[in-house]
Design a protein around this motif. Structure first.
Motif, PDB file in Angstrom:
ATOM      1  N   TRP A  60       9.020  -0.857   1.829  1.00 19.92           N
ATOM      2  CA  TRP A  60       9.687   0.428   2.044  1.00 19.92           C
ATOM      3  C   TRP A  60      10.864   0.651   1.098  1.00 19.92           C
ATOM      4  N   ARG A  61      11.182   1.914   0.894  1.00 17.54           N
ATOM      5  CA  ARG A  61      12.337   2.418   0.160  1.00 17.54           C
ATOM      6  C   ARG A  61      12.421   1.863  -1.264  1.00 17.54           C
ATOM      7  N   ASP A  62      13.557   1.300  -1.669  1.00 18.58           N
ATOM      8  CA  ASP A  62      13.730   0.814  -3.037  1.00 18.58           C
ATOM      9  C   ASP A  62      12.691  -0.253  -3.384  1.00 18.58           C
ATOM     10  N   MET A  63      12.386  -1.138  -2.429  1.00 21.84           N
ATOM     11  CA  MET A  63      11.405  -2.179  -2.693  1.00 21.84           C
ATOM     12  C   MET A  63      10.029  -1.571  -2.978  1.00 21.84           C
ATOM     13  N   ALA A  64       9.706  -0.460  -2.348  1.00 23.94           N
ATOM     14  CA  ALA A  64       8.437   0.221  -2.616  1.00 23.94           C
ATOM     15  C   ALA A  64       8.371   0.645  -4.080  1.00 23.94           C
ATOM     16  N   GLU A  65       9.451   1.234  -4.578  1.00 23.21           N
ATOM     17  CA  GLU A  65       9.503   1.661  -5.977  1.00 23.21           C
ATOM     18  C   GLU A  65       9.406   0.454  -6.913  1.00 23.21           C
ATOM     19  N   HIS A  66      10.098  -0.637  -6.568  1.00 24.30           N
ATOM     20  CA  HIS A  66      10.080  -1.835  -7.394  1.00 24.30           C
ATOM     21  C   HIS A  66       8.682  -2.446  -7.429  1.00 24.30           C
ATOM     22  N   CYS A  67       7.994  -2.453  -6.293  1.00 25.53           N
ATOM     23  CA  CYS A  67       6.622  -2.979  -6.242  1.00 25.53           C
ATOM     24  C   CYS A  67       5.698  -2.151  -7.123  1.00 25.53           C
ATOM     25  N   ALA A  68       5.808  -0.832  -7.026  1.00 25.98           N
ATOM     26  CA  ALA A  68       4.941   0.050  -7.816  1.00 25.98           C
ATOM     27  C   ALA A  68       5.183  -0.129  -9.312  1.00 25.98           C
ATOM     28  N   GLN A  69       6.431  -0.402  -9.709  1.00 26.66           N
ATOM     29  CA  GLN A  69       6.763  -0.565 -11.124  1.00 26.66           C
ATOM     30  C   GLN A  69       6.425  -1.960 -11.653  1.00 26.66           C
ATOM     31  N   SER A  70       6.428  -2.966 -10.780  1.00 23.93           N
ATOM     32  CA  SER A  70       6.346  -4.358 -11.239  1.00 23.93           C
ATOM     33  C   SER A  70       5.021  -5.054 -10.970  1.00 23.93           C
ATOM     34  N   LEU A  71       4.292  -4.640  -9.940  1.00 21.81           N
ATOM     35  CA  LEU A  71       3.107  -5.379  -9.520  1.00 21.81           C
ATOM     36  C   LEU A  71       1.839  -4.625  -9.894  1.00 21.81           C
ATOM     37  N   SER A  72       0.782  -5.371 -10.174  1.00 28.23           N
ATOM     38  CA  SER A  72      -0.488  -4.741 -10.519  1.00 28.23           C
ATOM     39  C   SER A  72      -1.651  -5.597 -10.024  1.00 28.23           C
ATOM     40  N   LYS A  73      -2.814  -4.991 -10.009  1.00 29.67           N
ATOM     41  CA  LYS A  73      -4.035  -5.639  -9.535  1.00 29.67           C
ATOM     42  C   LYS A  73      -4.229  -7.000 -10.201  1.00 29.67           C
ATOM     43  N   GLY A  74      -4.601  -7.993  -9.383  1.00 33.55           N
ATOM     44  CA  GLY A  74      -4.872  -9.331  -9.880  1.00 33.55           C
ATOM     45  C   GLY A  74      -3.664 -10.228  -9.970  1.00 33.55           C
ATOM     46  N   MET A  75      -2.465  -9.672  -9.908  1.00 31.27           N
ATOM     47  CA  MET A  75      -1.244 -10.461 -10.032  1.00 31.27           C
ATOM     48  C   MET A  75      -1.091 -11.389  -8.820  1.00 31.27           C
ATOM     49  N   ARG A  76      -0.731 -12.643  -9.090  1.00 36.28           N
ATOM     50  CA  ARG A  76      -0.482 -13.606  -8.015  1.00 36.28           C
ATOM     51  C   ARG A  76       0.949 -13.413  -7.543  1.00 36.28           C
ATOM     52  N   VAL A  77       1.122 -13.205  -6.227  1.00 38.90           N
ATOM     53  CA  VAL A  77       2.433 -12.928  -5.661  1.00 38.90           C
ATOM     54  C   VAL A  77       2.718 -13.842  -4.473  1.00 38.90           C
ATOM     55  N   ILE A  78       3.992 -13.935  -4.152  1.00 37.91           N
ATOM     56  CA  ILE A  78       4.466 -14.608  -2.950  1.00 37.91           C
ATOM     57  C   ILE A  78       5.207 -13.545  -2.149  1.00 37.91           C
ATOM     58  N   ALA A  79       4.768 -13.309  -0.926  1.00 38.18           N
ATOM     59  CA  ALA A  79       5.396 -12.289  -0.085  1.00 38.18           C
ATOM     60  C   ALA A  79       5.807 -12.903   1.245  1.00 38.18           C
ATOM     61  N   GLN A  80       6.972 -12.486   1.715  1.00 33.06           N
ATOM     62  CA  GLN A  80       7.452 -12.924   3.023  1.00 33.06           C
ATOM     63  C   GLN A  80       7.822 -11.692   3.817  1.00 33.06           C
ATOM     64  N   GLY A  81       7.487 -11.718   5.083  1.00 34.35           N
ATOM     65  CA  GLY A  81       7.817 -10.576   5.916  1.00 34.35           C
ATOM     66  C   GLY A  81       7.439 -10.809   7.365  1.00 34.35           C
ATOM     67  N   ARG A  82       7.394  -9.691   8.095  1.00 34.46           N
ATOM     68  CA  ARG A  82       7.154  -9.725   9.539  1.00 34.46           C
ATOM     69  C   ARG A  82       5.795  -9.128   9.863  1.00 34.46           C
ATOM     70  N   LEU A  83       5.020  -9.856  10.660  1.00 31.43           N
ATOM     71  CA  LEU A  83       3.743  -9.320  11.110  1.00 31.43           C
ATOM     72  C   LEU A  83       3.988  -8.238  12.147  1.00 31.43           C
ATOM     73  N   GLN A  84       3.300  -7.131  11.991  1.00 31.85           N
ATOM     74  CA  GLN A  84       3.405  -6.050  12.968  1.00 31.85           C
ATOM     75  C   GLN A  84       2.015  -5.555  13.313  1.00 31.85           C
ATOM     76  N   GLN A  85       1.816  -5.301  14.579  1.00 36.23           N
ATOM     77  CA  GLN A  85       0.533  -4.796  15.066  1.00 36.23           C
ATOM     78  C   GLN A  85       0.717  -3.351  15.486  1.00 36.23           C
ATOM     79  N   ARG A  86      -0.236  -2.509  15.106  1.00 40.35           N
ATOM     80  CA  ARG A  86      -0.175  -1.113  15.539  1.00 40.35           C
ATOM     81  C   ARG A  86      -1.572  -0.632  15.855  1.00 40.35           C
TER      82      ARG A  86
END
Length: 165
Positions: A60-86
């Protein structure tokens, strides 16, 4: 944040992050990380892929913009966050439930790649105290970091004969 399930996932992006803006004006980037366990089969002397986990993620927010500018298909990433069910009602009228990762931190994996990092001057949190103290660069000169060489008898080093990705 008591009671929330925090996880770390390492894998490859299945597509470029898709960014959109909510009705309230907040940016959100959506993407999927495919995490495939890999194990060495001693009898066949090759790696075998296990069952892939496809984790839907949102930033979300600034991180969303940073992800769109920095990450692309096939890139290996490490992500940490919270699981949410909806739950939601699908177009066909059926009730569906999904589990998603609300990303708190994300970055490229440096296991098989290198990256150039650039600090963004955005409106988000920059560290410091609640009275507006911001991030300060260290005053000592930066020194080049060199990868330490593992001793020949290091049990954690890559065994001979295994491919070096």
């Amino acid at each position: 944040m008591a009671g929330e399930t925090v996880i770390t996932i390492v894998g490859n992006l299945t597509a470029d992050p898709e960014i959109r803006t909510t009705g309230s004006g907040a940016s959100v980037a959506s993407f999927t990380i495919a995490s495939t366990p890999r194990s060495w089969n001693r009898s066949t002397n090759q790696f075998e892929d296990g069952q892939a986990l496809f984790m839907r993620c949102s930033a979300w927010r600034d991180m969303a913009e940073h992800c769109a500018q920095s990450l692309s298909k096939g890139m290996r990433v490490i992500a940490q966050g919270r699981l949410q069910q909806r739950s939601y009602q699908a177009n066909d009228g059926s009730q569906r439930t999904v589990v998603e990762l609300q990303v708190d931190e994300i970055g490229p994996s440096l296991r098989y790649a290198t990256a150039q990092v650039r600090k963004m001057q955005s409106g988000g949190y920059q560290g410091g105290n609640a009275n507006g103290g911001g991030y300060q660069q260290p005053q000592q000169p930066q020194q080049a970091w060199q990868q330490p060489q593992a001793p020949a008898d290091d049990p954690w080093s890559t065994p001979a004969g295994e491919p070096d990705f």
